[in-house]
Design a protein around this motif. Structure first.
Motif, PDB file in Angstrom:
ATOM      1  N   ALA A 113       0.836  -1.206   0.000  1.00 22.27           N
ATOM      2  CA  ALA A 113       0.000   0.000   0.000  1.00 22.27           C
ATOM      3  C   ALA A 113       0.865   1.248   0.000  1.00 22.27           C
ATOM      4  O   ALA A 113       0.610   2.196  -0.759  1.00 22.27           O
ATOM      5  N   LEU A 114       1.890   1.272   0.838  1.00 22.85           N
ATOM      6  CA  LEU A 114       2.765   2.440   0.916  1.00 22.85           C
ATOM      7  C   LEU A 114       3.517   2.656  -0.393  1.00 22.85           C
ATOM      8  O   LEU A 114       3.725   3.798  -0.807  1.00 22.85           O
ATOM      9  N   GLU A 115       3.898   1.567  -1.057  1.00 16.97           N
ATOM     10  CA  GLU A 115       4.582   1.697  -2.343  1.00 16.97           C
ATOM     11  C   GLU A 115       3.675   2.374  -3.365  1.00 16.97           C
ATOM     12  O   GLU A 115       4.112   3.251  -4.125  1.00 16.97           O
ATOM     13  N   GLN A 116       2.399   1.992  -3.379  1.00 16.41           N
ATOM     14  CA  GLN A 116       1.450   2.610  -4.311  1.00 16.41           C
ATOM     15  C   GLN A 116       1.175   4.070  -3.935  1.00 16.41           C
ATOM     16  O   GLN A 116       1.057   4.932  -4.818  1.00 16.41           O
ATOM     17  N   LEU A 117       1.090   4.351  -2.643  1.00 19.03           N
ATOM     18  CA  LEU A 117       0.873   5.731  -2.208  1.00 19.03           C
ATOM     19  C   LEU A 117       2.059   6.617  -2.585  1.00 19.03           C
ATOM     20  O   LEU A 117       1.875   7.768  -2.995  1.00 19.03           O
ATOM     21  N   ARG A 118       3.272   6.088  -2.453  1.00 14.27           N
ATOM     22  CA  ARG A 118       4.460   6.863  -2.846  1.00 14.27           C
ATOM     23  C   ARG A 118       4.432   7.161  -4.342  1.00 14.27           C
ATOM     24  O   ARG A 118       4.784   8.268  -4.769  1.00 14.27           O
ATOM     25  N   LYS A 144       7.183   5.880   8.045  1.00 13.09           N
ATOM     26  CA  LYS A 144       7.265   5.174   6.767  1.00 13.09           C
ATOM     27  C   LYS A 144       6.755   6.007   5.599  1.00 13.09           C
ATOM     28  O   LYS A 144       7.122   5.743   4.446  1.00 13.09           O
ATOM     29  N   PHE A 145       5.876   6.989   5.877  1.00 12.55           N
ATOM     30  CA  PHE A 145       5.264   7.715   4.773  1.00 12.55           C
ATOM     31  C   PHE A 145       4.982   9.157   5.183  1.00 12.55           C
ATOM     32  O   PHE A 145       4.534   9.422   6.297  1.00 12.55           O
ATOM     33  N   SER A 146       5.232  10.082   4.264  1.00 10.31           N
ATOM     34  CA  SER A 146       5.008  11.502   4.531  1.00 10.31           C
ATOM     35  C   SER A 146       3.620  11.905   4.033  1.00 10.31           C
ATOM     36  O   SER A 146       3.451  12.291   2.866  1.00 10.31           O
ATOM     37  N   PHE A 147       2.632  11.765   4.891  1.00 10.56           N
ATOM     38  CA  PHE A 147       1.282  12.177   4.534  1.00 10.56           C
ATOM     39  C   PHE A 147       1.230  13.701   4.401  1.00 10.56           C
ATOM     40  O   PHE A 147       1.937  14.428   5.092  1.00 10.56           O
ATOM     41  N   ASN A 148       0.347  14.173   3.514  1.00  9.36           N
ATOM     42  CA  ASN A 148       0.156  15.618   3.377  1.00  9.36           C
ATOM     43  C   ASN A 148      -0.781  16.166   4.443  1.00  9.36           C
ATOM     44  O   ASN A 148      -0.635  17.313   4.876  1.00  9.36           O
TER      45      ASN A 148
END
Length: 231
Positions: A113-118, A144-148
């Motif tokens: 999921a994180l790969e697709q979000l990136r 793990k992920f920089s949400f806006n």
């Protein structure tokens, strides 16, 4: 979704609704879950996204459209391509699309999921984490992920003026988001006193019935014509 400082609408969230000629209004909790179980959520999600993007193309260019993604949509492997295809078809600028995901997305297929979000974020699409605080919350998501954006669940906003715990949680999330350069959206804002308190606490954006109940897409233009109408 209202900017707390300027009191101007910055984005609009698309909500899926279905009114059957015989049965009347059908809850999205029902028909979305059935679509997920029946393997139709990809088609439904793409249809909702297409209609939302087409609507947004008629709005001022500084207004974004926010669309929710089901965790099941990440299983198909085609999510990124499907979203980019809709943007190409409708002509909506990538930076005007804001996708919202819930915390439980990270439970069974976090890395995929994180790969697709990136990949989506690399194309200029903004990503927010929705209903934060009521699911399987983990601060490791933010490593793990920089949400806006992070959206604080309405259950905390409802108790904000009466619960020390709710106040502490909202304050902590706002502080965390500030350190990580994320915007904060308070969901479920229903009163002027909630609005003012959230503004003092540092929430950058507000959403809820104080600004507007859900309205048909044709009615939304009144907010650009009179941006303070419900603020």
């Amino acid at each position: 979704i209202l900017h707390a400082d300027t009191r101007k609408i910055t984005s609009v969230e698309a909500l899926a609704r279905w009114t059957d000629p015989t049965l009347g209004p059908i809850s999205p909790e029902l028909f979305i879950s059935i679509a997920e179980d029946a393997g139709l959520i990809d088609r439904l999600g793409q249809q909702v996204l297409r209609k939302a993007c087409l609507a947004a193309c008629r709005w001022p260019e500084d207004i974004r459209i926010a669309v929710n993604l089901s965790p099941r949509q990440f299983y198909s492997k085609n999510l990124v391509e499907d979203i980019l295809e809709v943007l190409a078809e409708t002509g909506l600028a990538h930076n005007r699309l804001h996708l919202e995901v819930t915390e439980n997305l990270m439970i069974s297929n976090a890395e995929e999921a994180l790969e697709q979000l990136r990949a989506l974020q690399d194309h200029g699409i903004q990503i927010s984490i929705d209903d934060f605080g009521i699911g399987y919350s983990s601060l490791s998501y933010f490593q793990k992920f920089s949400f806006n954006k992070v959206k604080i669940d309405r259950s905390f906003i409802a108790e904000l003026e009466h619960s020390r715990a709710a106040m502490a949680i909202v304050t902590a999330v706002v502080g965390l988001a500030d350190q990580l350069s994320m915007a904060v959206v308070a969901e479920g804002v229903e009163t002027a006193s909630q609005r003012d308190l959230l503004h003092r606490l540092g929430c950058s954006h507000l959403q809820g019935y104080l600004i507007s109940p859900p309205v048909d897409g044709d009615e939304i233009s009144r907010f650009w014509e009179n941006p303070l109408v419900a603020a």
